[in-house]
Design an enzyme around this catalytic site. Structure first.
Site, PDB file in Angstrom:
ATOM      1  N   SER A 128      52.134 -31.879  -6.450  1.00  0.00           N
ATOM      2  CA  SER A 128      51.996 -32.814  -7.569  1.00  0.00           C
ATOM      3  C   SER A 128      52.742 -34.104  -7.261  1.00  0.00           C
ATOM      4  O   SER A 128      53.778 -34.095  -6.577  1.00  0.00           O
ATOM      5  CB  SER A 128      52.606 -32.166  -8.816  1.00  0.00           C
ATOM      6  OG  SER A 128      52.738 -33.104  -9.847  1.00  0.00           O
ATOM      7  N   TYR A 152      60.154 -27.738 -13.005  1.00  0.00           N
ATOM      8  CA  TYR A 152      58.779 -27.568 -12.498  1.00  0.00           C
ATOM      9  C   TYR A 152      58.595 -28.346 -11.191  1.00  0.00           C
ATOM     10  O   TYR A 152      58.139 -27.812 -10.184  1.00  0.00           O
ATOM     11  CB  TYR A 152      57.765 -28.046 -13.552  1.00  0.00           C
ATOM     12  CG  TYR A 152      56.388 -28.323 -12.994  1.00  0.00           C
ATOM     13  CD1 TYR A 152      55.578 -27.279 -12.548  1.00  0.00           C
ATOM     14  CD2 TYR A 152      55.892 -29.632 -12.898  1.00  0.00           C
ATOM     15  CE1 TYR A 152      54.316 -27.542 -12.021  1.00  0.00           C
ATOM     16  CE2 TYR A 152      54.639 -29.891 -12.377  1.00  0.00           C
ATOM     17  CZ  TYR A 152      53.851 -28.843 -11.945  1.00  0.00           C
ATOM     18  OH  TYR A 152      52.607 -29.100 -11.414  1.00  0.00           O
ATOM     19  N   LYS A 156      57.898 -27.272  -7.032  1.00  0.00           N
ATOM     20  CA  LYS A 156      56.857 -27.829  -6.139  1.00  0.00           C
ATOM     21  C   LYS A 156      57.507 -28.358  -4.863  1.00  0.00           C
ATOM     22  O   LYS A 156      57.006 -28.146  -3.759  1.00  0.00           O
ATOM     23  CB  LYS A 156      56.090 -28.959  -6.834  1.00  0.00           C
ATOM     24  CG  LYS A 156      55.204 -28.507  -7.958  1.00  0.00           C
ATOM     25  CD  LYS A 156      54.035 -27.690  -7.452  1.00  0.00           C
ATOM     26  CE  LYS A 156      53.169 -27.152  -8.567  1.00  0.00           C
ATOM     27  NZ  LYS A 156      52.179 -26.176  -8.127  1.00  0.00           N
TER      28      LYS A 156
HETATM   29  P1  NAD Z   1      46.074 -23.726 -14.809  1.00  0.00           P
HETATM   30  O1  NAD Z   1      47.208 -23.148 -15.567  1.00  0.00           O
HETATM   31  O2  NAD Z   1      44.803 -23.973 -15.528  1.00  0.00           O
HETATM   32  O3  NAD Z   1      45.757 -22.803 -13.528  1.00  0.00           O
HETATM   33  C1  NAD Z   1      46.742 -22.026 -12.889  1.00  0.00           C
HETATM   34  C2  NAD Z   1      46.228 -20.596 -12.826  1.00  0.00           C
HETATM   35  O4  NAD Z   1      47.207 -19.762 -12.200  1.00  0.00           O
HETATM   36  C3  NAD Z   1      45.935 -19.996 -14.197  1.00  0.00           C
HETATM   37  O5  NAD Z   1      44.608 -19.510 -14.231  1.00  0.00           O
HETATM   38  C4  NAD Z   1      46.949 -18.869 -14.339  1.00  0.00           C
HETATM   39  O6  NAD Z   1      46.448 -17.774 -15.079  1.00  0.00           O
HETATM   40  C5  NAD Z   1      47.213 -18.528 -12.877  1.00  0.00           C
HETATM   41  N1  NAD Z   1      48.512 -17.889 -12.641  1.00  0.00           N
HETATM   42  C6  NAD Z   1      49.733 -18.259 -13.119  1.00  0.00           C
HETATM   43  N2  NAD Z   1      50.670 -17.412 -12.675  1.00  0.00           N
HETATM   44  C7  NAD Z   1      50.057 -16.495 -11.880  1.00  0.00           C
HETATM   45  C8  NAD Z   1      50.500 -15.370 -11.143  1.00  0.00           C
HETATM   46  N3  NAD Z   1      51.785 -14.984 -11.130  1.00  0.00           N
HETATM   47  N4  NAD Z   1      49.585 -14.650 -10.440  1.00  0.00           N
HETATM   48  C9  NAD Z   1      48.281 -15.010 -10.456  1.00  0.00           C
HETATM   49  N5  NAD Z   1      47.798 -16.065 -11.143  1.00  0.00           N
HETATM   50  C10 NAD Z   1      48.681 -16.795 -11.845  1.00  0.00           C
HETATM   51  O7  NAD Z   1      46.602 -25.063 -14.112  1.00  0.00           O
HETATM   52  P2  NAD Z   1      45.810 -26.187 -13.311  1.00  0.00           P
HETATM   53  O8  NAD Z   1      45.883 -27.424 -14.091  1.00  0.00           O
HETATM   54  O9  NAD Z   1      44.485 -25.692 -12.875  1.00  0.00           O
HETATM   55  O10 NAD Z   1      46.784 -26.354 -12.078  1.00  0.00           O
HETATM   56  C11 NAD Z   1      46.572 -25.682 -10.851  1.00  0.00           C
HETATM   57  C12 NAD Z   1      47.710 -26.018  -9.909  1.00  0.00           C
HETATM   58  O11 NAD Z   1      47.775 -27.428  -9.733  1.00  0.00           O
HETATM   59  C13 NAD Z   1      49.094 -25.587 -10.411  1.00  0.00           C
HETATM   60  O12 NAD Z   1      49.840 -25.114  -9.315  1.00  0.00           O
HETATM   61  C14 NAD Z   1      49.678 -26.872 -10.944  1.00  0.00           C
HETATM   62  O13 NAD Z   1      51.085 -26.873 -10.877  1.00  0.00           O
HETATM   63  C15 NAD Z   1      49.090 -27.889  -9.999  1.00  0.00           C
HETATM   64  N6  NAD Z   1      49.016 -29.242 -10.584  1.00  0.00           N
HETATM   65  C16 NAD Z   1      48.357 -29.426 -11.762  1.00  0.00           C
HETATM   66  C17 NAD Z   1      48.316 -30.698 -12.335  1.00  0.00           C
HETATM   67  C18 NAD Z   1      47.615 -30.927 -13.653  1.00  0.00           C
HETATM   68  O14 NAD Z   1      47.856 -31.947 -14.281  1.00  0.00           O
HETATM   69  N7  NAD Z   1      46.720 -30.049 -14.115  1.00  0.00           N
HETATM   70  C19 NAD Z   1      48.931 -31.774 -11.690  1.00  0.00           C
HETATM   71  C20 NAD Z   1      49.572 -31.562 -10.480  1.00  0.00           C
HETATM   72  C21 NAD Z   1      49.602 -30.270  -9.939  1.00  0.00           C
HETATM   73  C1  UD1 Z   2      53.269 -35.070 -16.797  1.00  0.00           C
HETATM   74  C2  UD1 Z   2      54.480 -34.411 -16.191  1.00  0.00           C
HETATM   75  C3  UD1 Z   2      54.295 -34.310 -14.680  1.00  0.00           C
HETATM   76  C4  UD1 Z   2      52.970 -33.630 -14.335  1.00  0.00           C
HETATM   77  C5  UD1 Z   2      51.831 -34.395 -15.001  1.00  0.00           C
HETATM   78  C6  UD1 Z   2      50.465 -33.794 -14.744  1.00  0.00           C
HETATM   79  C7  UD1 Z   2      56.358 -35.024 -17.673  1.00  0.00           C
HETATM   80  C8  UD1 Z   2      57.619 -35.806 -17.800  1.00  0.00           C
HETATM   81  N1  UD1 Z   2      55.675 -35.169 -16.522  1.00  0.00           N
HETATM   82  O1  UD1 Z   2      53.214 -36.359 -16.269  1.00  0.00           O
HETATM   83  O2  UD1 Z   2      55.365 -33.576 -14.118  1.00  0.00           O
HETATM   84  O3  UD1 Z   2      52.782 -33.623 -12.932  1.00  0.00           O
HETATM   85  O4  UD1 Z   2      52.069 -34.408 -16.418  1.00  0.00           O
HETATM   86  O5  UD1 Z   2      50.405 -32.502 -15.275  1.00  0.00           O
HETATM   87  O6  UD1 Z   2      55.971 -34.273 -18.544  1.00  0.00           O
HETATM   88  N2  UD1 Z   2      51.484 -39.557 -23.520  1.00  0.00           N
HETATM   89  C9  UD1 Z   2      51.514 -40.034 -24.818  1.00  0.00           C
HETATM   90  N3  UD1 Z   2      51.287 -39.151 -25.838  1.00  0.00           N
HETATM   91  C10 UD1 Z   2      51.038 -37.820 -25.622  1.00  0.00           C
HETATM   92  C11 UD1 Z   2      50.996 -37.347 -24.280  1.00  0.00           C
HETATM   93  C12 UD1 Z   2      51.245 -38.256 -23.262  1.00  0.00           C
HETATM   94  O7  UD1 Z   2      51.735 -41.221 -25.054  1.00  0.00           O
HETATM   95  O8  UD1 Z   2      50.863 -37.057 -26.587  1.00  0.00           O
HETATM   96  C13 UD1 Z   2      51.711 -40.528 -22.437  1.00  0.00           C
HETATM   97  C14 UD1 Z   2      52.918 -40.188 -21.577  1.00  0.00           C
HETATM   98  O9  UD1 Z   2      54.066 -40.780 -22.081  1.00  0.00           O
HETATM   99  C15 UD1 Z   2      52.493 -40.767 -20.237  1.00  0.00           C
HETATM  100  C16 UD1 Z   2      50.963 -40.660 -20.226  1.00  0.00           C
HETATM  101  O10 UD1 Z   2      50.581 -40.481 -21.585  1.00  0.00           O
HETATM  102  O11 UD1 Z   2      52.834 -42.102 -20.191  1.00  0.00           O
HETATM  103  C17 UD1 Z   2      50.470 -39.487 -19.410  1.00  0.00           C
HETATM  104  O12 UD1 Z   2      51.155 -38.331 -19.828  1.00  0.00           O
HETATM  105  P1  UD1 Z   2      50.877 -36.892 -19.207  1.00  0.00           P
HETATM  106  O13 UD1 Z   2      49.424 -36.574 -19.303  1.00  0.00           O
HETATM  107  O14 UD1 Z   2      51.841 -35.938 -19.811  1.00  0.00           O
HETATM  108  O15 UD1 Z   2      51.174 -37.087 -17.638  1.00  0.00           O
HETATM  109  P2  UD1 Z   2      52.501 -37.596 -16.874  1.00  0.00           P
HETATM  110  O16 UD1 Z   2      53.448 -38.246 -17.802  1.00  0.00           O
HETATM  111  O17 UD1 Z   2      52.056 -38.373 -15.710  1.00  0.00           O
END
Ligand code: NAD
Ligand code: UD1
Length: 342
Positions: A128, A152, A156
């Protein structure tokens, strides 16, 4: 197209995993999903099967259960792995650090143990942009210092270090750390999408729940940042572009020995107010919002330099903010409560 292969997706029932499964199947790869469904529903995979023909199997397994994971991998002919499984809520990670380290880092160690046993040495990891913490400059390239500011993010960062050490142990390892910026949107069918539990932490799912009437209004966290309209800037990336980035990484991984970090972002940022405007346009009416105080830990601006992804993976994000909002709205309006329970 490259040779069809078999790809293990940990966490493949989740938001990003399910979209990636569709793209891999469409490209002719076989997909094996392990997921404990702790943050997802098997319904997502039923819908993946409807969207894409091909060979997808599902195993409900907690990654930390080494023997259960071993049983799935034994005889499955796995060529490579995309490791999505993990916990991802920043606030929750502050309250439950042990659980976050256990699932994220402990789960990765269990996975690596099984991969070592089976001689599987090609891995793509869901990292991330959060590892960059407070960025020194934008756009952020991969040489920027890392320094996550919450548990978190630190899990990572720790996994990135662990995978670097593992890749250093044998020249046979090929590891790609994909640092996602802000994934949003949904498959254009509206059949699969993001289905967060409880009150969404992230902007787009919150906006969409306001649009569908599940929440009264959006609170914008601060409008006094040093940005053109005072609201924070992020690099929102369509989840289908992100899925295509995973396909590119899997198809290029043979030519990527060692361990390297690659940003997946569009390279351009949008402010919170710009997202609200684009979402209102997609929904067809203004979305209620008010300005509130800043959220602790938010950085004013974060967006990617995506040049390395273009160079190494031959990948570029293509979809625009209006497409992200239109697809997110299609998913949300067709599935106002997310996936049905069960
Ligand atoms: P998500 O929660 O939808 O998917 C993660 C999946 O992992 C879920 O289906 C959950 O049931 C499964 N899981 C959790 N713990 C487990 C375990 N112990 N064993 C087996 N399965 C398990 O999240 P996502 O948004 O699809 O994210 C996927 C990956 O990408 C994560 O590692 C997350 O940290 C990373 N990531 C997500 C974002 C985002 O904004 N969505 C941003 C940066 C990184
Ligand atoms: C958050 C996480 C980051 C993670 C990313 C994607 C924090 C501090 N950071 O980042 O670790 O990798 O999500 O999952 O939580 N916002 C509003 N109102 C809301 C929600 C969000 O104004 O109800 C604003 C936030 O202040 C930010 C932007 O929208 O400026 C995006 O927010 P968000 O989707 O949570 O992503 P990140 O802040 O980038």
């Amino acid at each position: 197209m490259s040779r069809p292969s078999t790809v293990l997706l940990t966490g493949g029932a989740g938001y990003i995993g399910s979209h990636t499964a569709v793209v891999l199947l469409e490209a002719g790869h076989r997909v094996v999903v392990v997921d404990d469904l702790s943050n997802s529903s098997e319904e997502s995979l039923r819908r993946v099967r409807r969207l894409a023909d091909g060979d997808l199997s599902f195993h409900r397994v907690d990654l930390r259960d080494v023997e259960a994971l071993d049983a799935v991998v034994t005889g499955a002919g796995i060529d490579s792995v995309i490791h999505f499984a993990g916990l991802k809520a920043v606030g929750e990670s502050v309250d439950q650090p042990v659980r976050y380290w256990d699932v994220n880092v402990g789960g990765t160690i269990a996975l690596l143990e099984v991969l070592e046993r089976h001689g599987i040495r090609k891995l793509v990891f869901s990292s991330s942009a959060t590892v960059y913490g407070e960025p020194e400059r934008v756009p952020i390239d991969e040489s920027a210092a890392v320094g996550a500011t919450n548990p978190y993010g630190r899990t990572k960062q720790a996994i990135e270090m662990l995978l670097g050490d593992v890749a250093g142990s044998s020249p046979e390892w090929h590891v790609v750390l994909l640092r996602y910026f802000n994934p949003v949107g949904a498959h254009p069918s509206g059949d699969i999408g993001e289905d967060p539990n409880g009150i969404p932490n992230n902007l787009m799912p919150f906006v969409m729940q306001v649009a569908v009437g599940r929440r009264d209004e959006l609170t914008i966290f601060g409008d006094d940042y040093p940005t053109p309209d005072g609201t924070c800037i992020r690099d929102y990336i369509h989840v289908m572009d992100l899925a295509a980035g995973h396909l590119a990484a899997i198809e290029r991984i043979d030519s990527l020995p060692g361990c390297r970090a690659v940003n997946l972002g569009t390279g351009s940022g949008s402010s919170v107010l710009q997202v609200v405007a684009a979402a209102s346009e997609a929904v067809g009416r203004p979305l209620p919002h008010r300005i509130g105080p800043r959220r602790a830990g938010d950085v004013p601006a974060s967006f990617a330099d995506p040049a390395l992804a273009a160079e190494l993976l031959g990948w570029r994000a293509e979809r625009t903010l209006p497409e992200m909002c239109a697809d997110a709205w299609r998913w949300q309006s067709q599935n106002p409560e997310g996936y049905p329970a069960g």
